[in-house]
Design an enzyme around this catalytic site. Sequence first.
Site, PDB file in Angstrom:
ATOM      1  N   ASN A   1     -17.106  64.007   3.586  1.00  0.00           N
ATOM      2  CA  ASN A   1     -16.016  64.985   3.608  1.00  0.00           C
ATOM      3  C   ASN A   1     -16.261  65.959   2.457  1.00  0.00           C
ATOM      4  O   ASN A   1     -15.995  65.633   1.298  1.00  0.00           O
ATOM      5  CB  ASN A   1     -14.677  64.261   3.440  1.00  0.00           C
ATOM      6  CG  ASN A   1     -13.516  65.239   3.324  1.00  0.00           C
ATOM      7  OD1 ASN A   1     -13.660  66.423   3.622  1.00  0.00           O
ATOM      8  ND2 ASN A   1     -12.368  64.738   2.893  1.00  0.00           N
ATOM      9  N   TRP A   2     -16.782  67.122   2.801  1.00  0.00           N
ATOM     10  CA  TRP A   2     -17.127  68.083   1.745  1.00  0.00           C
ATOM     11  C   TRP A   2     -15.893  68.786   1.171  1.00  0.00           C
ATOM     12  O   TRP A   2     -15.999  69.494   0.177  1.00  0.00           O
ATOM     13  CB  TRP A   2     -18.097  69.128   2.314  1.00  0.00           C
ATOM     14  CG  TRP A   2     -19.531  68.702   2.219  1.00  0.00           C
ATOM     15  CD1 TRP A   2     -19.996  67.456   1.922  1.00  0.00           C
ATOM     16  CD2 TRP A   2     -20.687  69.536   2.412  1.00  0.00           C
ATOM     17  NE1 TRP A   2     -21.368  67.459   1.923  1.00  0.00           N
ATOM     18  CE2 TRP A   2     -21.820  68.718   2.222  1.00  0.00           C
ATOM     19  CE3 TRP A   2     -20.877  70.877   2.745  1.00  0.00           C
ATOM     20  CZ2 TRP A   2     -23.122  69.202   2.337  1.00  0.00           C
ATOM     21  CZ3 TRP A   2     -22.165  71.360   2.864  1.00  0.00           C
ATOM     22  CH2 TRP A   2     -23.284  70.531   2.655  1.00  0.00           C
ATOM     23  N   LYS A   3     -14.754  68.658   1.830  1.00  0.00           N
ATOM     24  CA  LYS A   3     -13.544  69.384   1.384  1.00  0.00           C
ATOM     25  C   LYS A   3     -13.892  70.874   1.250  1.00  0.00           C
ATOM     26  O   LYS A   3     -14.671  71.369   2.038  1.00  0.00           O
ATOM     27  CB  LYS A   3     -13.016  68.767   0.075  1.00  0.00           C
ATOM     28  CG  LYS A   3     -12.910  67.246   0.186  1.00  0.00           C
ATOM     29  CD  LYS A   3     -12.176  66.618  -0.947  1.00  0.00           C
ATOM     30  CE  LYS A   3     -12.157  65.101  -0.734  1.00  0.00           C
ATOM     31  NZ  LYS A   3     -11.336  64.396  -1.696  1.00  0.00           N
ATOM     32  N   HIS A  63      -5.587  63.599   6.348  1.00  0.00           N
ATOM     33  CA  HIS A  63      -6.142  63.378   5.007  1.00  0.00           C
ATOM     34  C   HIS A  63      -5.019  63.572   3.982  1.00  0.00           C
ATOM     35  O   HIS A  63      -4.168  64.443   4.148  1.00  0.00           O
ATOM     36  CB  HIS A  63      -7.290  64.350   4.737  1.00  0.00           C
ATOM     37  CG  HIS A  63      -8.021  64.012   3.475  1.00  0.00           C
ATOM     38  ND1 HIS A  63      -7.548  64.359   2.246  1.00  0.00           N
ATOM     39  CD2 HIS A  63      -9.167  63.310   3.265  1.00  0.00           C
ATOM     40  CE1 HIS A  63      -8.375  63.900   1.314  1.00  0.00           C
ATOM     41  NE2 HIS A  63      -9.369  63.260   1.910  1.00  0.00           N
ATOM     42  N   GLU A 109      -4.873  64.981   1.219  1.00  0.00           N
ATOM     43  CA  GLU A 109      -4.725  66.346   0.665  1.00  0.00           C
ATOM     44  C   GLU A 109      -3.978  67.250   1.650  1.00  0.00           C
ATOM     45  O   GLU A 109      -3.188  68.103   1.248  1.00  0.00           O
ATOM     46  CB  GLU A 109      -6.107  66.908   0.302  1.00  0.00           C
ATOM     47  CG  GLU A 109      -6.649  66.234  -0.954  1.00  0.00           C
ATOM     48  CD  GLU A 109      -8.157  66.095  -1.013  1.00  0.00           C
ATOM     49  OE1 GLU A 109      -8.874  66.805  -0.283  1.00  0.00           O
ATOM     50  OE2 GLU A 109      -8.629  65.246  -1.804  1.00  0.00           O
ATOM     51  N   GLU A 125      -7.562  55.243   2.803  1.00  0.00           N
ATOM     52  CA  GLU A 125      -7.853  55.931   1.545  1.00  0.00           C
ATOM     53  C   GLU A 125      -6.618  55.869   0.645  1.00  0.00           C
ATOM     54  O   GLU A 125      -5.701  56.691   0.788  1.00  0.00           O
ATOM     55  CB  GLU A 125      -8.189  57.394   1.806  1.00  0.00           C
ATOM     56  CG  GLU A 125      -9.420  57.593   2.656  1.00  0.00           C
ATOM     57  CD  GLU A 125     -10.024  58.979   2.427  1.00  0.00           C
ATOM     58  OE1 GLU A 125     -11.184  59.033   2.020  1.00  0.00           O
ATOM     59  OE2 GLU A 125      -9.335  59.982   2.623  1.00  0.00           O
ATOM     60  N   GLY A 184     -10.724  60.981  -5.465  1.00  0.00           N
ATOM     61  CA  GLY A 184     -11.143  61.956  -6.468  1.00  0.00           C
ATOM     62  C   GLY A 184     -10.768  61.585  -7.895  1.00  0.00           C
ATOM     63  O   GLY A 184     -10.844  62.419  -8.795  1.00  0.00           O
ATOM     64  N   SER A 188     -13.221  57.605  -4.053  1.00  0.00           N
ATOM     65  CA  SER A 188     -14.168  57.454  -5.170  1.00  0.00           C
ATOM     66  C   SER A 188     -15.300  56.471  -4.880  1.00  0.00           C
ATOM     67  O   SER A 188     -15.754  55.775  -5.790  1.00  0.00           O
ATOM     68  CB  SER A 188     -13.430  57.052  -6.448  1.00  0.00           C
ATOM     69  OG  SER A 188     -12.504  58.063  -6.820  1.00  0.00           O
ATOM     70  N   GLY A 207     -16.128  61.639  -0.367  1.00  0.00           N
ATOM     71  CA  GLY A 207     -15.869  63.004  -0.831  1.00  0.00           C
ATOM     72  C   GLY A 207     -16.918  63.435  -1.840  1.00  0.00           C
ATOM     73  O   GLY A 207     -18.027  63.846  -1.485  1.00  0.00           O
ATOM     74  N   GLY A 208     -16.590  63.330  -3.121  1.00  0.00           N
ATOM     75  CA  GLY A 208     -17.453  63.824  -4.195  1.00  0.00           C
ATOM     76  C   GLY A 208     -18.920  63.436  -4.062  1.00  0.00           C
ATOM     77  O   GLY A 208     -19.812  64.292  -4.192  1.00  0.00           O
TER      78      GLY A 208
END
Length: 258
Positions: free
Chosen positions: A10-12, A96, A98, A171, A177, A216, A237-238
Amino acid sequence: MQRQPLVIANWKMNGNRHLTSQLAEALRESGALLNDVSVVVCPPAVLLPAWQSEVFYDDVHLGAQDVNEHHAGAHTGEHSLQLLTETGAEYVLIGHSERRQLYGDSDDRVQAKVDAVLAFQEQKLKVVLCLGEHEHERDNGETFARIEGQLAKALANVSAAQLAHVVIAYEPVWAIGTGKTASPQQAQEVHAFIRNWLQQRYDAAAATVPLLYGGSVKADSAPALFAETDIDGGLIGGASLEPEAFLAICRAAQARRS
Ligand code: PGA
């Protein structure tokens, strides 16, 4: 029941054309990895065409980070299912945290999006339903109630046959994050709860649903998480912005096959 491991990037709102080429190349050179692990990349929607031309002949799947529940019309800034599938998306993240926290995706809206994706007949898209508790809910012992509430609402109209097109990503909001990963035991406990809930509702169809952990996940935390019985892979993600780290996480998922 042997489920194919699944790892989703998930590159956001990150990444660009250069990183697209870099990660696509790293995946192309990863050898047998892609036979053993289903890998999905969810870049920002405007990068889907660039990804599509990079991975056209390869076994890398594409996904969108969100979708609008309407087919078309006056929804400035939004993306339709039709458009996302035309640009190669086979998966769509829905709910998600966010989106829920920053962009008003209520439980009702999440349900409407799940229903829209599963009703879209032209392409069999998969829903990646994201859910998880806040830190204060965990601290108050409300984790399972929260997860159950999110599942019941999002899947209210989903039949056992449609469940074949659903992936669930647990999640915990406090782990996204933040560098704070749930322990393998904490994650497994919730995954087992989700699997159980699905079994009671859908019977045998529940066994095929991939359950992913996200929050994370890094190259060093992935092996222990993916060693748990009900953790079929991850939503990353990251670490998905670093090709080496992402590949290491995919290899940790590959180890589930052995
Ligand atoms: P993270 O993000 O790996 O950076 O915590 C996961 C996600 O939000 O899907």
